[in-house]
Scaffold this active site. Structure first.
Site, PDB file in Angstrom:
ATOM      1  CG  HIS A  77     -87.937 112.289 -30.072  1.00 10.89           C
ATOM      2  ND1 HIS A  77     -85.334 112.857 -30.471  1.00 10.89           N
ATOM      3  CD2 HIS A  77     -87.596 113.344 -30.700  1.00 10.89           C
ATOM      4  CE1 HIS A  77     -86.036 113.844 -30.560  1.00 10.89           C
ATOM      5  NE2 HIS A  77     -86.992 114.941 -31.155  1.00 10.89           N
TER       6      HIS A  77
ATOM      7  CD  GLU B  43     -84.727 106.936 -29.216  1.00 12.58           C
ATOM      8  OE1 GLU B  43     -83.394 107.401 -30.163  1.00 12.58           O
ATOM      9  OE2 GLU B  43     -85.774 108.031 -29.292  1.00 12.58           O
TER      10      GLU B  43
ATOM     11  CB  CYS C  74     -81.140 113.019 -29.668  1.00 16.30           C
ATOM     12  SG  CYS C  74     -83.064 113.362 -29.175  1.00 16.30           S
TER      13      CYS C  74
ATOM     14  CB  CYS D  65     -83.633 110.401 -26.374  1.00 17.63           C
ATOM     15  SG  CYS D  65     -85.040 110.627 -27.495  1.00 17.63           S
TER      16      CYS D  65
END
Length: 137
Positions: A42, A44, A72, A75
Site C-alpha cells: 500500500h 503508506e 486501512c 497501514c
C-alpha cells in the site's frame, strides 16, 4: 497532500502517500500491490519503508503522513509502530468502500486502542482525492 495526489496520478492509482517533517518533503509513494504482486504494498507502507531506508531508523517521530485515502488497519498499524506524529487523509474508509472492498475499521478506532496516539485529520483535499477514486478505483 499535493505530493501524495501527484504520485497517485503518476502511478494511475487512487492511493498516494507522502511523508514530511515541517516544510521538508522526504518521500512519496503510490500503491504498488498489483505491480509487485504484494498485497502489503500500500502507498503508506511503501512510504514508511522508503523513509526508513532514507533515515536509517524505525522511529519516525516528528513526521507527518499525508495520504489520499484513510489508512486501512494495516497501514494505520504501521504508522503507529513507526511512531508517526500526524496523519492527514483525503477520503474516508466509507467513501473508499463505494469503489472497492475495505475493512470497516477506521483509523481512529485503531488509534484509540494503541500505545502511540497519532493526531488524525480527515477530509483534506477530499474532492481531489475523490476524483482519484473515480478515475482509478
Amino acid at each position: 497532500m499535493k505530493a501524495a495526489i501527484m504520485v497517485a496520478e503518476a502511478h494511475q492509482t487512487p492511493f498516494g502517500a507522502a511523508l514530511s517533517m515541517g516544510d521538508q518533503l522526504f518521500v512519496t509513494a503510490a500503491n504498488q500491490t498489483q505491480k509487485l504482486y504484494d498485497p502489503t504494498a500500500h502507498a503508506e507502507i511503501m512510504a514508511i519503508r522508503k523513509l526508513g531506508e532514507r533515515i536509517q531508523k524505525t522511529d519516525m517521530s516528528g513526521f507527518t503522513l499525508y495520504t489520499t485515502c484513510e489508512p486501512c488497519p494495516m497501514c494505520m498499524s504501521a504508522a503507529i509502530w513507526a511512531k508517526i506524529d500526524t496523519i492527514f487523509f483525503g477520503c474516508s474508509i466509507p467513501e473508499i468502500s463505494k469503489f472497492m472492498d475495505q475493512i470497516s475499521l477506521n483509523s481512529r478506532q485503531i488509534n484509540d486502542n494503541s500505545f502511540h496516539e497519532i493526531d488524525i485529520q480527515g477530509g483534506v483535499m477530499e474532492a481531489e482525492c475523490l476524483t482519484l477514486l473515480e478515475q482509478f478505483g
